[in-house]
Every structure is written in C-alpha cells, then in structure tokens.
Design a protein around this motif. Sequence first.
Motif, short mmCIF file in Angstrom:
data_model
loop_
_atom_site.label_atom_id
_atom_site.label_comp_id
_atom_site.label_asym_id
_atom_site.label_seq_id
_atom_site.Cartn_x
_atom_site.Cartn_y
_atom_site.Cartn_z
N THR A 7 -8.22 134.84 28.33
CA THR A 7 -6.77 134.74 28.34
C THR A 7 -6.17 136.09 28.75
OG1 THR A 7 -6.55 135.31 25.99
CG2 THR A 7 -6.81 132.97 26.54
N GLY A 8 -4.98 136.03 29.34
CA GLY A 8 -4.33 137.26 29.79
C GLY A 8 -5.18 138.04 30.77
N ALA A 9 -5.71 137.33 31.78
CA ALA A 9 -6.76 137.92 32.62
C ALA A 9 -6.32 138.26 34.03
CB ALA A 9 -7.96 136.97 32.68
N ASN A 10 -5.03 138.24 34.32
CA ASN A 10 -4.61 138.50 35.70
C ASN A 10 -4.36 139.98 35.98
OD1 ASN A 10 -2.25 137.85 33.95
ND2 ASN A 10 -1.09 138.53 35.75
N TYR A 29 -13.02 131.39 34.07
CA TYR A 29 -11.65 130.88 34.14
C TYR A 29 -10.71 132.03 33.84
CZ TYR A 29 -13.11 126.01 34.43
OH TYR A 29 -13.64 124.81 34.86
N LEU A 30 -9.92 132.39 34.84
CA LEU A 30 -8.97 133.49 34.73
C LEU A 30 -7.68 132.94 34.15
CD1 LEU A 30 -8.21 136.17 37.45
CD2 LEU A 30 -6.35 134.96 36.30
N GLY A 31 -7.48 133.15 32.85
CA GLY A 31 -6.30 132.63 32.19
C GLY A 31 -5.07 133.45 32.51
N ASP A 34 1.28 132.67 34.56
CA ASP A 34 1.87 132.33 35.86
C ASP A 34 0.74 131.94 36.82
OD1 ASP A 34 2.93 132.43 38.49
OD2 ASP A 34 4.51 133.81 37.86
N LEU A 35 0.61 130.65 37.08
CA LEU A 35 -0.51 130.16 37.88
C LEU A 35 -0.49 130.71 39.29
CD1 LEU A 35 -3.02 128.41 37.93
CD2 LEU A 35 -1.58 126.45 38.55
N GLU A 36 0.71 130.87 39.88
CA GLU A 36 0.78 131.39 41.25
C GLU A 36 0.26 132.82 41.33
OE1 GLU A 36 1.37 129.55 43.92
OE2 GLU A 36 1.41 127.93 42.45
N LYS A 37 0.60 133.63 40.33
CA LYS A 37 0.06 134.99 40.29
C LYS A 37 -1.46 134.96 40.12
CE LYS A 37 4.12 137.43 38.47
NZ LYS A 37 4.65 138.24 37.33
N ALA A 87 -5.34 137.95 25.66
CA ALA A 87 -3.89 138.02 25.83
C ALA A 87 -3.24 138.71 24.64
CB ALA A 87 -3.32 136.62 26.01
N GLY A 88 -2.34 139.63 24.93
CA GLY A 88 -1.65 140.33 23.85
C GLY A 88 -0.42 141.05 24.38
N ILE A 89 0.51 141.33 23.47
CA ILE A 89 1.69 142.11 23.82
C ILE A 89 1.88 143.22 22.81
CG2 ILE A 89 2.82 140.14 24.94
CD1 ILE A 89 4.61 139.89 22.46
N SER A 90 2.53 144.27 23.24
CA SER A 90 2.76 145.41 22.34
C SER A 90 4.06 145.28 21.57
CB SER A 90 2.78 146.73 23.14
OG SER A 90 3.81 146.69 24.12
N GLY A 91 5.03 144.57 22.16
CA GLY A 91 6.35 144.52 21.55
C GLY A 91 7.17 145.73 21.93
N GLU A 92 8.42 145.73 21.52
CA GLU A 92 9.31 146.84 21.85
C GLU A 92 9.12 147.99 20.86
OE1 GLU A 92 13.27 145.35 21.97
OE2 GLU A 92 12.87 143.95 23.62
N PHE A 93 9.33 149.20 21.34
CA PHE A 93 9.19 150.39 20.50
C PHE A 93 10.54 151.08 20.36
CE2 PHE A 93 4.90 149.69 22.10
CZ PHE A 93 4.16 149.82 20.94
N PRO A 94 10.74 151.81 19.23
CA PRO A 94 9.82 152.00 18.10
C PRO A 94 9.73 150.77 17.22
CG PRO A 94 11.91 153.04 17.63
CD PRO A 94 12.01 152.54 19.04
N GLN A 95 8.69 150.74 16.37
CA GLN A 95 8.48 149.61 15.47
C GLN A 95 8.43 150.12 14.03
OE1 GLN A 95 5.12 147.18 16.56
NE2 GLN A 95 5.82 146.94 18.67
#
Length: 245
Positions: A7-10, A29-31, A34-37, A87-95
């Motif tokens: 996941t999150g492999a592009n 399988y490249l997760g 956005d499939l087009e990307k 797949a992962g996100i950092s979120g907005e900073f500061p936290q």
Amino acid sequence: MKTVLITGANRSIGLELVKELSKKGLFVYLGTRDLEKGKAVVNELNKNGLQNIKPIQIDVTNPASILEAKNIIKNEQGKLDILINNAGISGEFPQSALDTSIEAIQNVFDTNFFGVISVTQAFLELLKKSDSPRISNITSGLGSLTLHSDPNWKYYDFKTAGYGTSKAALNAYTIVLAYELKDLPFKVNVIDPGYTATDFNHHNGPGSLESAADFIIKHTLTDENGPTGQFFSNDIEDETGISPW
C-alpha cells in the motif's frame, strides 16, 4: 511466483520496495489511491525493464476501495503471499498534546492505524491460502514508548501527538495480531525503515531509500524459522536490529 501487495507504493519507500521485489521475481501489486498515477509509474518501471508489476487502486481509509482491491487480487491470483502495510501520513505540524485538535489526530489514525487494520482484516482470507504468509506493518522509531521515555535518545525531543501515537498503537495491534496467528505459518512484524530522506519528510532524513527498502525486505522475506511479533528498526545499531517497544 509469490505475490505481494504494497500500500502507498507509488512513491518513496513504497516505490523502492516495488522495484526491489520485482527484481527478486515477485509479482507486485503497486497500491495507490490514484490509479492513473499508479499506471504512469508502472509504465516508467516497465520502460526500465521491470516487469511483474500491476497498479491497483486502494485507499486504506475507504472500505469499498479495499474490498474492490481484494476481489481483483482474489480473481487474478487466488491468494496473497505478502502484505506490506506501507501507506501512512504524518499529519500537520506541530502536533502538541495540549492543543492539536481531535480531528487532526483522528485523521492520522484513520490511515496509520485503522487503515492497516481494515486492509489486514480484508486480506486475511487470501493470506491464509499462502504456504508462507507474511504481514509487515511499516512503523517508526517514533512509535517506541521505551525510546520516547529515554532523555538520552537522539530523537527524544521530537514528540508528536498524532503521528507517533498512531505508530505506537500500530505496534500494539501487531503484537496482538501476531499472537492470534502464531499457530499458522504467518510471520507478522512491525518494521521501522529508519529516518529516511523521502517526500514524507521533505527529504530531511539521513537514510537512503535503498537502505530502507533492503531492511524491510530482509525482515519480510523470512523462512519458516523467522521471527514473528517483533519490532525491527533500521536505526538500531546492532546486528539484530530489534527495537524496544
């Protein structure tokens, strides 16, 4: 041929994993959300001689997207050998724990924690059909409660109310998951690729994509005697690479 879903492999570490596992002869399988990307990335990889790669749309926060991806792999392969929850996100900073909104923290948890659970539970059916199923949950050293409690740790002052806590929760979930699958041929681990220069951190990390991917692959492509329920980190400077929880 073994099959792997990342996941999150592009881009970044996920993309490097795609390249290296393809070279090792796996069907990847490249997760991507956005499939087009994803298609554009795979076209470039094919031009560079990398084969056995297919883009697949999967948004880990969208149950319908997860189910559709599962059904595609089920129809095409009948099983899945390896799941890398990258797949992962950092979120907005500061936290800050004092004033970061509940909504901001929930947003990070939706991808980094609940998304992993959703994908894992959906794909367990296909993983159980593999002779040697592997689940690697990509974590961070910032999810180590032991290290965060040590004032001498080099990242001690980098506290995050959303990102780090989501990875700590992921670590805890992985322990439970590994325990519940211990009587099956599963190997389930959390793997920290180390502080790596990626789009994720504006390329501030000292580690390379190649080193990060190699470390993840080392602790994913294990044999039947490999460990399960363990926390490995590329930032741990000993031969085991085992991180404290």
